[in-house]
Design an enzyme around this catalytic site. Structure first.
Site, PDB file in Angstrom:
ATOM      1  N   GLY A 208       0.952  -1.132   0.030  1.00  9.45           N
ATOM      2  CA  GLY A 208       0.065   0.151   0.057  1.00  9.45           C
ATOM      3  C   GLY A 208       0.867   1.284   0.110  1.00  9.45           C
ATOM      4  N   ASN A 209       0.149   2.472   0.372  1.00  7.62           N
ATOM      5  CA  ASN A 209       1.338   3.701   0.373  1.00  7.62           C
ATOM      6  C   ASN A 209       0.467   4.424   1.386  1.00  7.62           C
ATOM      7  OD1 ASN A 209      -1.005   5.334  -0.980  1.00  7.62           O
ATOM      8  ND2 ASN A 209      -0.814   3.999  -2.671  1.00  7.62           N
ATOM      9  N   ARG A 210       1.026   5.692   1.601  1.00  8.09           N
ATOM     10  CA  ARG A 210       0.695   6.360   2.969  1.00  8.09           C
ATOM     11  C   ARG A 210      -0.333   7.604   2.503  1.00  8.09           C
ATOM     12  NH1 ARG A 210       4.432   5.981   6.830  1.00  8.09           N
ATOM     13  NH2 ARG A 210       6.260   5.125   6.428  1.00  8.09           N
ATOM     14  N   SER A 211      -1.080   7.322   1.495  1.00  2.73           N
ATOM     15  CA  SER A 211      -1.933   8.449   0.974  1.00  2.73           C
ATOM     16  C   SER A 211      -3.235   8.382   2.007  1.00  2.73           C
ATOM     17  CB  SER A 211      -2.704   8.479  -0.575  1.00  2.73           C
ATOM     18  OG  SER A 211      -3.600   9.204  -0.756  1.00  2.73           O
ATOM     19  N   ALA A 275      -3.582   7.863  -4.990  1.00  3.42           N
ATOM     20  CA  ALA A 275      -2.096   7.465  -5.249  1.00  3.42           C
ATOM     21  C   ALA A 275      -2.468   5.964  -5.432  1.00  3.42           C
ATOM     22  CB  ALA A 275      -1.442   7.496  -3.987  1.00  3.42           C
TER      23      ALA A 275
END
Ligand code: CTP
Length: 400
Positions: A208-211, A275
């Site tokens: 995943g990502n931090r958005s 994102a």
């Protein structure tokens, strides 16, 4: 300057009790609120409650305090009129200009922005009569918030719930901030993607990502306050649904692509603030991946995800559509931004200058917006909603 004057119109629906919370938020944030209920609204919440919470007398008809000509004065002096809940009957009266009580008179004399937050049963909302009344009000410049989907008065559920009062308050705040400016996105359908996609590896793990999704939600809220019908494709955000916005939850990049392509078919603008993961694991393990003593873990093989922004920019499902991308860059912002804009083929690219104090999840943002026509708009460090307003200004210019 005195406090902004808000008229809170309340019509006769069970959701009238939620208007007490809206009233509280408005007064506590420094607005002078005059409550104008209809006679039927008083069956649900009494005049004493409205009067105590607003600090003003409350009446439903034009025959009280006649010497003050309230049926004209209240509307004329208002900076904003918000009707919450707005019943099917109230929308019909407003659309046809009837004036048989204090609230309907006020709606005719008001020259300020007007927000309606409808609440009713799904059948009543979907009835062609109601839909035509809503279209008439929107065409005349009123902001009509789409009802939320969920539990209705009885055991049934569907579209027709009054949105959360906190979210109606957010719409009011934004509409007030825009002053007498026309809702320039009225009649437009806009699609916003927000959050960060998650690419599952096994039932318990994902890439995943931090958005956080906050910028996308700010875009959705500001577009709704400017009159647009908004579809928000939300990837793993966990944020409350903004009022008047159709939220489509998604998990992965492939799901996000499907939802964006479907919603973009009749959209005037698409803003890709999400994102989106560029890669996903090639295989998904249906059982949890276990460690094995003495053995190295298997490498994770990645495959490319579709580039949604590039795809819709190339396909242009609707003529005249404006497509906006986002990009986070650390170095060479100007050169990288221009190159990415060309590569993606969108009309506008918002380039966030990522730095130490500008982290994911923060309430603030700073950006440069590049236009395919060569334009360059700098947005100074500030709230994400200020950047959102600039994006919609640039979109509205291009929509003509
Ligand atoms: N985007 C997309 N689909 C993807 C990846 C990104 O639609 N698979 C969109 C994002 O929503 C964003 C824009 O493309 O609006 C730019 O995203 P970014 O990650 O900065 O671009 P990349 O194509 O990943 O470029 P790079 O790898 O050079 O950073």
């Amino acid at each position: 300057m005195g406090k902004p004057k808000v008229v809170l119109g309340v019509s006769g629906g069970i959701a009238a009790y939620k208007a007490c919370e809206l009233l509280r938020r408005l007064t506590e944030s420094g607005h002078d609120v005059r409550v104008v209920p209809t006679a039927s609204a008083l069956h649900f919440v009494g005049a004493a409650t409205w009067s105590a919470l607003s600090g003003h007398p409350v009446s439903t008809e034009v025959w009280s305090d006649v010497h003050e000509v309230p049926h004209v004065r209240i509307g004329q002096q208002a900076d904003l009129v918000v009707v919450a809940p707005a019943t099917a009957d109230m929308l019909a009266k407003a659309a046809h200009g009837l004036a048989d009580d204090l609230l309907t008179n006020t709606l005719l004399t008001a020259r300020c922005p007007v927000v309606f937050a409808p609440a009713m049963h799904t059948e009543m909302w979907e009835h062609p009569a109601t839909q035509e009344n809503v279209a008439t009000l929107r065409r005349r410049g009123a902001v009509v918030i789409e009802p939320a989907v969920g539990r209705l008065t009885g055991a049934d559920s569907g579209k027709g719930r009054l949105p959360d009062p906190t979210e109606i308050f957010e719409v009011c705040r934004r509409v007030l901030a825009r002053g007498a400016t026309e809702p320039d996105l009225a009649g437009r359908h806009v699609v916003v993607s927000a959050g960060g996609t998650r690419e599952p590896l096994d039932p318990v793990r994902f890439l995943g990502n931090r958005s956080s999704g906050k910028q996308g939600y700010a875009l959705a809220r500001t577009a709704a306050a400017r009159g647009a019908r908004v579809t928000l494709i939300a990837a793993n955000t966990g944020l409350p649904d903004p009022a008047g916005v159709d939220v489509v939850p998604v998990g992965t990049a492939v799901q996000l692509r499907e939802a964006v392509v479907k919603a973009a078919a009749d959209a005037d603008a698409v803003v890709m603030a999400a994102a989106v993961a560029d890669f996903r694991p090639e295989t998904y393990a249906t059982g949890k991946i276990k460690k094995r003593d003495g053995q190295d873990p298997d490498p994770i093989v990645l495959v490319r995800n579709p580039d949604v922004l590039a795809e819709i920019s190339a396909a242009r499902p609707r003529p005249g559509q404006v497509i906006v991308g986002f990009a986070a860059e650390t170095d060479d912002v100007l050169a990288n931004g221009r190159t990415k804009l060309r590569r993606k083929g969108c009309d506008l690219l918002v380039v966030n200058e990522v730095g130490e104090r500008k982290t994911f999840g923060s309430e603030q943002n700073e950006a440069v917006v590049f236009g395919a026509d060569g334009s360059e708009t700098s947005v100074p460090f500030g709230p994400k909603e200020a950047l959102a307003e600039t994006v919609w200004d640039l979109v509205a210019e291009r929509l003509g």
